[in-house]
Design a protein around this motif. Sequence first.
Motif, PDB file in Angstrom:
ATOM      1  N   ASN A   1      29.656 -25.186  26.416  1.00  0.00           N
ATOM      2  CA  ASN A   1      30.117 -24.292  25.505  1.00  0.00           C
ATOM      3  C   ASN A   1      30.293 -24.735  24.175  1.00  0.00           C
ATOM      4  OD1 ASN A   1      30.863 -22.261  27.589  1.00  0.00           O
ATOM      5  ND2 ASN A   1      32.821 -23.359  27.834  1.00  0.00           N
ATOM      6  N   GLY A   2      29.367 -25.470  23.754  1.00  0.00           N
ATOM      7  CA  GLY A   2      29.253 -25.994  22.282  1.00  0.00           C
ATOM      8  C   GLY A   2      29.961 -27.211  22.133  1.00  0.00           C
ATOM      9  N   LYS A   3      30.807 -28.078  22.968  1.00  0.00           N
ATOM     10  CA  LYS A   3      31.350 -28.977  22.797  1.00  0.00           C
ATOM     11  C   LYS A   3      30.893 -30.056  23.581  1.00  0.00           C
ATOM     12  CE  LYS A   3      34.719 -26.823  20.673  1.00  0.00           C
ATOM     13  NZ  LYS A   3      35.170 -27.276  18.969  1.00  0.00           N
ATOM     14  N   LEU A   4      30.970 -31.267  23.446  1.00  0.00           N
ATOM     15  CA  LEU A   4      30.661 -32.526  23.997  1.00  0.00           C
ATOM     16  C   LEU A   4      31.418 -32.863  25.059  1.00  0.00           C
ATOM     17  CD1 LEU A   4      28.504 -35.158  23.924  1.00  0.00           C
ATOM     18  CD2 LEU A   4      30.393 -36.048  22.449  1.00  0.00           C
ATOM     19  N   VAL A   5      30.606 -33.252  26.218  1.00  0.00           N
ATOM     20  CA  VAL A   5      31.377 -33.103  27.716  1.00  0.00           C
ATOM     21  C   VAL A   5      31.188 -34.489  28.207  1.00  0.00           C
ATOM     22  CG1 VAL A   5      31.954 -30.703  28.059  1.00  0.00           C
ATOM     23  CG2 VAL A   5      29.627 -31.869  28.900  1.00  0.00           C
TER      24      VAL A   5
END
Length: 121
Positions: A99-103
């Motif tokens: 979702n566009g976030k670093l995980v």
Amino acid sequence: MRELTLKKAGAWLFASGLMLSVTACSSWIYRIDVPQGNFLEQKDIDKLRIQMSKEQVQYVLGNPVAENSFEDNTWHYFYALKGGRGDNFEKQLVLNFQNGKLVKMTGDFDTPKEFNVPLDQ
């Protein structure tokens, strides 16, 4: 006739000696180092935090060398140095986004101590 044979032999010896001396000097030829990719240092990696946006990661590390064509949620950072003397060096970093976030991050760098602490906390 004997003089002609001696001259040929002398010329052949001279040419052979010249060739040997030229090949022996090839180790003195300067060969440049050839860097490719993104040069990253651990201090740059230490700035990464979980839940960073793609824009924030790009600001810290620069553009990735490759993005996955089929899934734009995986970025690859790769650095290779081909040394002129034959010594080679390679490092890679793979970042996964959701979702566009670093995980998640994997690769040849140490995970930052505070990686699991989002920036907004």
